[in-house]
Design a protein around this motif. Structure first.
Motif, PDB file in Angstrom:
ATOM      1  N   GLN A 153       0.914  -1.201   0.062  1.00 26.09           N
ATOM      2  CA  GLN A 153      -0.023  -0.105   0.080  1.00 26.09           C
ATOM      3  C   GLN A 153       0.949   1.299  -0.153  1.00 26.09           C
ATOM      4  N   SER A 154       0.414   2.280  -0.924  1.00 27.90           N
ATOM      5  CA  SER A 154       1.610   3.252  -1.072  1.00 27.90           C
ATOM      6  C   SER A 154       1.303   4.150   0.412  1.00 27.90           C
ATOM      7  N   ILE A 155       2.360   4.969   0.442  1.00 22.59           N
ATOM      8  CA  ILE A 155       2.500   6.151   1.588  1.00 22.59           C
ATOM      9  C   ILE A 155       2.392   7.154   0.718  1.00 22.59           C
ATOM     10  N   PRO A 156       1.826   8.332   1.432  1.00 20.62           N
ATOM     11  CA  PRO A 156       1.722   9.744   0.695  1.00 20.62           C
ATOM     12  C   PRO A 156       2.885  10.112   0.447  1.00 20.62           C
ATOM     13  N   LYS A 157       3.179  10.818  -0.575  1.00 28.60           N
ATOM     14  CA  LYS A 157       4.325  11.511  -1.138  1.00 28.60           C
ATOM     15  C   LYS A 157       4.459  12.874  -0.496  1.00 28.60           C
ATOM     16  N   GLY A 158       5.852  13.388  -0.408  1.00 25.46           N
ATOM     17  CA  GLY A 158       6.063  14.522   0.046  1.00 25.46           C
ATOM     18  C   GLY A 158       6.572  15.456  -1.018  1.00 25.46           C
ATOM     19  N   THR A 159       7.276  16.474  -0.593  1.00 29.33           N
ATOM     20  CA  THR A 159       7.886  17.461  -1.541  1.00 29.33           C
ATOM     21  C   THR A 159       9.088  16.631  -2.433  1.00 29.33           C
ATOM     22  N   ARG A 160       9.303  17.072  -3.746  1.00 26.66           N
ATOM     23  CA  ARG A 160      10.207  16.619  -4.771  1.00 26.66           C
ATOM     24  C   ARG A 160      11.653  16.378  -3.924  1.00 26.66           C
ATOM     25  N   GLU A 161      11.862  17.481  -3.213  1.00 24.27           N
ATOM     26  CA  GLU A 161      13.184  17.298  -2.206  1.00 24.27           C
ATOM     27  C   GLU A 161      13.212  16.200  -1.404  1.00 24.27           C
ATOM     28  N   PHE A 162      12.111  16.236  -0.791  1.00 22.82           N
ATOM     29  CA  PHE A 162      11.898  14.955   0.298  1.00 22.82           C
ATOM     30  C   PHE A 162      11.932  13.843  -0.342  1.00 22.82           C
TER      31      PHE A 162
END
Length: 544
Positions: free
Chosen positions: A8-17
């Motif tokens: 199950q996917s995890i919410p993504k953060g910023t591109r840098e993160f």
């Protein structure tokens, strides 16, 4: 790149993160020899139960399978001491099994096989030269969990007090295990990935010490350390079918565990303790750590000598059985486990040394309401700021556990003071209720069900209650496992809205194969008496 199963996917953060996360994964993968990698098709299409794969995948030799599967910590220490195995052979076997376990459950954050083998070589040289081991954990592989969000990552320049003691006893360190964002979920989900339950990967391995529990359940370790402020030792241990013990606070050292203080501990103290394969492993851990006299370096600790399994018990032992806490009715397999325990304990042949009665915990719903606010006297702002400062997303279960406290914002000193008064009044009322019901220990659920489905670890009421009153608690495996298509009793009536929600969660997920632990608790500072009771109950409940 070493593949890791994720369901199950995890919410993504910023591109840098996300770039930083990817760099962490690459750095981890680069340390893993190619011959330790599982086939790509297994990673992309795993079975629901991955617990048997380490023993069948062909990466471990027959000798390594024997080392990792046939011993608890006590037995392994004895085997090394009598030179059945070298410390190097043991460290190699467990480091290999740990990396296999990680690919199947995402249980690790760091893996350092090379350093572990070097430490094990030194232990073997010591034994050869001196004819004795360096301590009771000589050559026994141990693990230690890291903490929450990305921005909290620090390089430790020295061992914490606990790790220093374990190292002095001869424990070998070869990996660190996964924990959730904010260290305040009963599911291990964060920037290292989501830890899966070995027996049903659609379910949680628990939290906050879920990586540790999954690793031990996969037999990639015999002994690890967890922390517990709401169930973070007992919850994941129960989810994964292993042993775990939360002592009364200020019994074991936590000096230098965290680089910054956690404001929840203004009113709800954290505890640390063992997660392992057997009752005697828990006792070995406690004996070793308490025997090192950590109170001499940390005056917060209470110097209670450890008698553990040798503690005499007055007979008959009065055991309370918790069928429900008056707030949430447990899901069907937990009910079966309680019935199993009650039937065994009530056998007439034990009547001379056991007295069994029903027990109702005092005001469990009130305790849950109070503790959820006391976890976040700042309204959760400091934790959220720490998470978002790196571009990391705030995960749903982080939002969930903060939601009651967040609207209150930053409390004043007097607010915290009044909360403490409420806590202490509750503790006194709880103790009075315990005394009126006249029990020595209680046995009941460790959680509202077996391991929960991912992203549904909402209700920790059966463990957090004992953090709130600061009573010691251990969880132990039962022979009960969740079965397909189990149903609630026909006459079920919800005890609360939360209880109704728990039934709804049961009906929409597959829990088949999940192990069931039960929890045993004693009064505050009666940790030795708790272990004395466990020793008395060992044969009755088939404790290992």
């Amino acid at each position: 790149m070493v593949g890791v199963v994720q369901v199950q996917s995890i919410p993504k953060g910023t591109r840098e993160f996300e770039e930083k996360r990817a760099a962490i994964s690459r750095a981890f993968s680069e340390k893993v020899p190619k011959e330790y990698s599982l086939p790509e098709d297994l990673i992309t299409n795993p079975p629901t139960d991955v617990s048997k794969i380490p023993s069948t995948c062909g990466i471990l030799t027959p000798g390594e399978l024997e080392i990792t599967e046939n011993y608890d910590a006590v037995g392994l220490a004895e085997a090394i001491a009598n030179q059945t195995y070298t410390a190097v052979a043991v460290a190699t076997a467990f480091a290999k099994r740990a990396i296999i376990a990680h690919q199947l459950t995402c249980c690790l954050t760091q893996w350092y096989m090379k350093e572990a083998i070097e430490q094990a070589k030194q232990l073997d040289e010591y034994l050869a030269k001196n004819g004795k081991t360096i301590g009771p954990l000589h050559g026994v592989p141990g693990t230690y969990s890291s903490q929450g969000c990305f921005s909290s990552t620090v390089k430790d320049e020295k061992d914490s007090q606990m790790v220093a003691i374990l190292r002095s006893l001869g424990a070998v360190f070869y990996c660190k295990t996964n924990q959730p964002q904010s260290i305040m979920h009963l599911e291990t989900t964060g920037h290292y990935g989501r830890t899966l339950n070995p027996f049903n990967i659609t379910l949680s391995a628990g939290g906050s010490t879920g990586g540790e529990a999954a690793l031990i359940a996969m037999k990639g370790s015999v002994l690890g350390v967890g922390t517990d402020i709401g169930g973070s030792i007992r919850g994941p241990s129960a989810f994964c079918g292993i042993y775990g013990f939360k002592p009364t606070t200020y019994t074991l050292p936590m000096k230098d565990f965290l680089p910054t203080p956690f404001s929840a501990e203004l009113n709800v103290l954290c505890s640390t303790g063992p997660m392992c394969r057997s009752l005697r492993d828990m006792n070995l851990f406690m004996s070793g750590i308490v025997g090192a006299k950590p109170h001499l370096l940390d005056p917060r600790l209470i110097p209670i000598p450890w008698t553990g399994l040798q503690t005499p018990v007055s007979k008959p032992l009065k055991v309370g059985i918790i069928n429900n806490d008056g707030f949430i009715e447990p899901q069907p397999p937990v009910k079966r486990a309680i019935a199993w325990a009650k039937e065994r304990l009530s056998d007439p042949k034990y009547v001379e040394f056991l007295q069994i009665k029903d027990f109702k915990p005092y005001a469990a719903a009130e305790a849950w309401s109070k503790i959820r606010r006391m976890y976040w006297p700042d309204g959760g702002k400091m934790t959220k700021d720490a998470i978002t400062s790196s571009g990391e997303p705030v995960l749903p279960l982080t939002e969930w556990i903060m939601k009651d406290a967040e609207p209150l914002g930053m409390l004043t000193a007097e607010d915290v003071n009044q909360a403490r008064r409420g806590r202490d009044n509750f503790r006194c009322a709880f103790a009075e209720s315990w005394q009126e019901q006249d029990v020595d220990v209680v046995i009941g659920p460790a959680f509202v069900g077996p391991a929960c489905a991912h992203e549904t670890a909402f209700y920790w009421t059966y463990t957090s209650l004992y953090n709130f009153v600061d009573y010691p608690g251990a969880v132990f495996p039962t022979p009960i496992k969740a079965e397909a298509k189990e149903e609630y009793a026909a006459g079920y009536v919800p005890l609360s809205d939360a209880c109704k929600h728990v039934k709804e969660l049961w009906e929409v997920s597959n829990f088949e194969g999940a192990p069931i632990d039960l929890q045993i608790n004693a009064r505050k500072y009666h940790d030795n008496e708790l272990f004395g009771a466990l020793e008395l109950l060992k044969g009755v409940l088939n404790l290992g």
